[in-house]
Design a protein around this motif. Structure first.
Motif, short mmCIF file in Angstrom:
data_model
loop_
_atom_site.label_atom_id
_atom_site.label_comp_id
_atom_site.label_asym_id
_atom_site.label_seq_id
_atom_site.Cartn_x
_atom_site.Cartn_y
_atom_site.Cartn_z
N GLY A 388 0.82 -1.21 0.00
CA GLY A 388 0.00 0.00 0.00
C GLY A 388 0.85 1.25 0.00
O GLY A 388 0.65 2.15 -0.81
N ASN A 389 1.83 1.33 0.91
CA ASN A 389 2.72 2.49 0.92
C ASN A 389 4.16 2.09 0.58
O ASN A 389 5.07 2.90 0.65
CB ASN A 389 2.68 3.20 2.27
N ARG A 390 4.35 0.83 0.22
CA ARG A 390 5.70 0.35 -0.14
C ARG A 390 5.58 -1.06 -0.71
O ARG A 390 4.58 -1.74 -0.47
CB ARG A 390 6.60 0.32 1.09
N PHE A 391 6.62 -1.46 -1.43
CA PHE A 391 6.71 -2.85 -1.86
C PHE A 391 7.51 -3.63 -0.83
O PHE A 391 8.36 -3.08 -0.15
CB PHE A 391 7.38 -2.97 -3.23
N ARG A 392 7.20 -4.91 -0.72
CA ARG A 392 7.96 -5.79 0.17
C ARG A 392 8.42 -7.01 -0.63
O ARG A 392 7.64 -7.61 -1.37
CB ARG A 392 7.07 -6.24 1.33
N LEU A 393 9.70 -7.36 -0.48
CA LEU A 393 10.20 -8.62 -1.01
C LEU A 393 10.23 -9.63 0.13
O LEU A 393 10.66 -9.30 1.24
CB LEU A 393 11.62 -8.44 -1.57
N ILE A 394 9.80 -10.83 -0.16
CA ILE A 394 9.87 -11.91 0.82
C ILE A 394 10.73 -13.00 0.20
O ILE A 394 10.49 -13.42 -0.94
CB ILE A 394 8.47 -12.44 1.16
N CYS A 395 11.75 -13.40 0.94
CA CYS A 395 12.69 -14.40 0.41
C CYS A 395 12.81 -15.55 1.40
O CYS A 395 13.19 -15.34 2.55
CB CYS A 395 14.06 -13.75 0.19
N ALA A 396 12.46 -16.74 0.96
CA ALA A 396 12.53 -17.92 1.83
C ALA A 396 13.56 -18.90 1.28
O ALA A 396 13.55 -19.21 0.08
CB ALA A 396 11.17 -18.60 1.92
N ASP A 397 14.44 -19.37 2.16
CA ASP A 397 15.34 -20.46 1.77
C ASP A 397 14.52 -21.75 1.72
O ASP A 397 13.75 -22.03 2.65
CB ASP A 397 16.46 -20.62 2.81
N ILE A 398 14.69 -22.51 0.66
CA ILE A 398 13.97 -23.78 0.53
C ILE A 398 14.92 -24.87 0.05
O ILE A 398 15.99 -24.57 -0.47
CB ILE A 398 12.78 -23.68 -0.47
N THR A 399 14.51 -26.13 0.25
CA THR A 399 15.26 -27.25 -0.29
C THR A 399 14.37 -28.01 -1.26
O THR A 399 13.39 -28.63 -0.86
CB THR A 399 15.71 -28.20 0.84
N LEU A 400 14.71 -27.91 -2.54
CA LEU A 400 13.96 -28.65 -3.55
C LEU A 400 14.30 -30.12 -3.41
O LEU A 400 15.48 -30.48 -3.22
CB LEU A 400 14.33 -28.15 -4.95
N ILE A 401 13.28 -30.96 -3.51
CA ILE A 401 13.50 -32.40 -3.32
C ILE A 401 12.87 -33.20 -4.47
O ILE A 401 11.98 -32.73 -5.15
CB ILE A 401 12.87 -32.88 -1.98
N ASP A 402 13.39 -34.42 -4.63
CA ASP A 402 12.76 -35.34 -5.58
C ASP A 402 11.39 -35.72 -5.04
O ASP A 402 11.25 -35.98 -3.85
CB ASP A 402 13.61 -36.61 -5.72
N THR A 459 14.23 -1.51 -1.20
CA THR A 459 13.00 -2.27 -1.02
C THR A 459 13.02 -2.97 0.34
O THR A 459 14.04 -3.53 0.73
CB THR A 459 12.88 -3.36 -2.12
N GLU A 460 11.88 -2.94 1.00
CA GLU A 460 11.77 -3.67 2.27
C GLU A 460 11.94 -5.16 2.00
O GLU A 460 11.36 -5.70 1.07
CB GLU A 460 10.40 -3.39 2.87
N LEU A 461 12.72 -5.82 2.85
CA LEU A 461 12.99 -7.25 2.66
C LEU A 461 12.68 -8.02 3.94
O LEU A 461 13.07 -7.61 5.03
CB LEU A 461 14.45 -7.47 2.27
N VAL A 462 12.00 -9.13 3.78
CA VAL A 462 11.73 -10.05 4.89
C VAL A 462 12.31 -11.40 4.50
O VAL A 462 12.02 -11.91 3.42
CB VAL A 462 10.21 -10.17 5.13
N MET A 463 13.16 -11.95 5.36
CA MET A 463 13.80 -13.22 5.04
C MET A 463 13.34 -14.34 5.97
O MET A 463 13.16 -14.13 7.17
CB MET A 463 15.32 -13.07 5.12
N ILE A 464 13.18 -15.52 5.38
CA ILE A 464 12.81 -16.70 6.15
C ILE A 464 13.89 -17.75 5.89
O ILE A 464 14.11 -18.14 4.74
CB ILE A 464 11.43 -17.24 5.71
N ASP A 465 14.58 -18.16 6.96
CA ASP A 465 15.68 -19.10 6.77
C ASP A 465 15.84 -20.01 7.98
O ASP A 465 14.97 -20.05 8.86
CB ASP A 465 16.98 -18.34 6.46
N GLU A 466 16.97 -20.68 8.02
CA GLU A 466 17.26 -21.65 9.08
C GLU A 466 17.16 -21.02 10.47
O GLU A 466 16.89 -21.70 11.45
CB GLU A 466 18.68 -22.20 8.82
N LYS A 467 17.38 -19.71 10.56
CA LYS A 467 17.42 -19.06 11.88
C LYS A 467 16.09 -18.43 12.28
O LYS A 467 15.98 -17.84 13.35
CB LYS A 467 18.50 -17.96 11.88
#
Ligand code: MN
Length: 487
Positions: A388-402, A459-467
């Motif tokens: 609404g008043n800004r863009f947000r990037l959301i970045c999540a670490d993932i593990t692609l699997i078979d 850009t505002e950034l939100v990260m989702i990771d191991e921590k």
């Protein structure tokens, strides 16, 4: 070839000999780095900067040089930073502040005042850093001896991100039809997107594309079919349905070339005049780096093109996909990502198969699409939302699997992955952050690349990771609301 200006700062105080030496050293570092990064960019050593006018002129040149995608600054000696204010106020290219020295080791036996005065970036780079911070300039500070691999790698990352930003600034996105009716997260402020990222996003009537489709010749379709059969396995008798997609792709390519467009969206709600939803056509375009967002998702389309560009010189896959369904077996949860049709074949584990199946939505003919199982490996899922008043990037670490078992009845391409730090935390964090169901997934990029892109584009950034800890994560989101002035 794109360029990065390497600018060495100093001042008049030191006398000609010292200044000439400093300039030579700066140019030597520039050519060393240029050699290391010659696949993607030329690092151009600039004349030494001694005063306010030279600083301003140097930055004006960088700003107006279309081939220049960024600048590296290094204060070989002390450079009083008031002389940089005006220059930095005008700088409109990504900035890397390299905190290095021409010498790696201290010459303990020979060091004297002359040596110390010449090699004083510990002193000069702090003065320069202060004025950057005071001016609120977003930049990447890289610390260490310039020949160290870790330093070169960081500079290389800056180059990749700067190439992507330069690409972003001239990116045109074509929307065939508008946003899917009533969908919130795929919508956004297109004017603000252009102001912040340079994305020129425009709507086109699907009829304009239909006109081009009707003009595609049999020879052009044959040529495209040859491309398909070279890259993919024909696994259908409905050749006409595949030729229909070939026709769409030829027409789309012509349209994009004419309009200088590198990313597109479509929507199954607006296909008047088309017999099928573009499936195979969109997928094959994505494999070449054309941005794609379904359901009028222009942000995902643009972001996928920009991140593809960022990953251009790396191994790995980058493209659009959608969070679809889960395996919720307790403790072994997995996500299945897919789409109605359009998943980029860069993610395929084996040769994708061209198949034709009904589409249970949109009321059109059975569309041809590529069907495949996805690759495995570490990656990131990235999305952009409009707050609404800004863009947000959301970045999540993932593990692609078979995928654990075949899915013989699923007529679309799919990827599977595990969330971090665990399923419950990862999924809840993404949802608390307002993350979309559309994302760009990459095994070529890491959260460090996304962090740098977010920083340099403010850009505002939100990260989702191991921590990630969910309580801290939610508190952080609350703080971002307050900082942004929304609450
Ligand atoms: Mn979708």
């Amino acid at each position: 070839m794109k360029k990065i200006y390497f600018i060495t700062g100093s001042q008049d105080l030191y006398g000609d000999d010292t200044l000439r030496q400093a300039e030579r050293n700066g140019k030597e570092i520039a050519s060393f780095l240029s050699e290391k990064l010659n696949e993607k960019v030329c690092i151009e050593g600039m004349p030494i900067v001694r005063n306010r006018d030279e600083a301003e002129n140097c930055i004006i040149t960088a700003n107006s040089d279309k081939a220049c995608i960024g600048v590296i600054l290094w204060m070989h000696t002390f450079s009083p930073a008031k002389m940089w204010i005006k220059a930095l106020q005008t700088l409109n290219k990504p900035l890397l502040h390299l905190h290095t020295q021409f010498n790696e080791k201290l010459p303990y036996d020979n060091i004297d005042m002359d040596f110390m005065n010449l090699n004083q970036s510990a002193h000069g780079d702090r003065e320069f850093g202060f004025i950057c911070t005071r001016l609120g300039i977003k930049r990447e500070v890289v610390v260490g001896y310039y020949k160290n691999k870790a330093v070169i790698d960081q500079i290389s990352r800056f180059v990749d991100v700067s190439l992507a930003i330069a690409f972003s600034k001239s990116l045109r996105v074509g929307m065939f039809g508008n946003n899917m009716r009533d969908v919130a997260v795929t919508d956004g402020d297109r004017v603000e997107s252009e102001i912040q990222y340079g994305w020129n996003v425009n709507y086109y009537g699907i009829g304009d594309l239909c006109d081009l489709i009707s003009e595609v010749s049999d020879e052009e379709i044959d040529q495209k079919m040859k491309e398909y059969t070279q890259k993919y396995e024909m696994d259908t008798d409905h050749v006409e349905a595949v030729r229909e997609q070939a026709k769409y792709e030829v027409a789309l390519e012509k349209f994009m070339q004419k309009e200088n467009i590198s990313a597109i969206t479509d929507t199954f709600e607006d296909l008047h005049g088309l017999r099928q939803l573009p499936g195979l056509a969109a997928q094959n375009l994505m494999s070449k780096g054309i941005g794609f967002g379904p359901e009028g998702d222009y942000k995902t389309s643009a972001l996928s093109a920009v991140l593809f560009e960022m990953a251009k010189y790396r191994d790995g896959a980058t493209g659009f996909t959608e969070d679809y369904t889960y395996d919720l077996t307790d403790g072994e949860e997995m996500e299945l990502a897919s789409h109605m049709l359009e998943v980029s074949p860069v993610f395929s584990k084996n040769t994708p198969k061209i198949q034709v199946h009904p589409l249970g939505i949109g009321g059109k003919s059975d569309p041809a699409r590529l069907v495949f199982d996805g690759i495995s490996g570490e990656g990131v899922a990235v999305c952009m939302v409009d707050m609404g008043n800004r863009f947000r990037l959301i970045c999540a670490d993932i593990t692609l699997i078979d995928q654990p078992k075949p899915m013989p009845k699923l007529p679309v391409a799919r990827l599977m992955w595990k969330l971090k730090p665990d399923f419950k935390t990862g999924a809840a964090a993404w949802i608390y952050a307002g993350g979309a169901h559309h994302a760009v997934v990459s095994t070529a990029l890491t959260s460090e690349d996304i962090r740098l892109f977010a920083k340099l584009t403010n850009t505002e950034l939100v990260m989702i990771d191991e921590k990630t800890d969910l309580n801290m994560f939610e508190k952080n989101l609350e703080l971002l609301e307050i900082i942004s002035g929304k609450r």
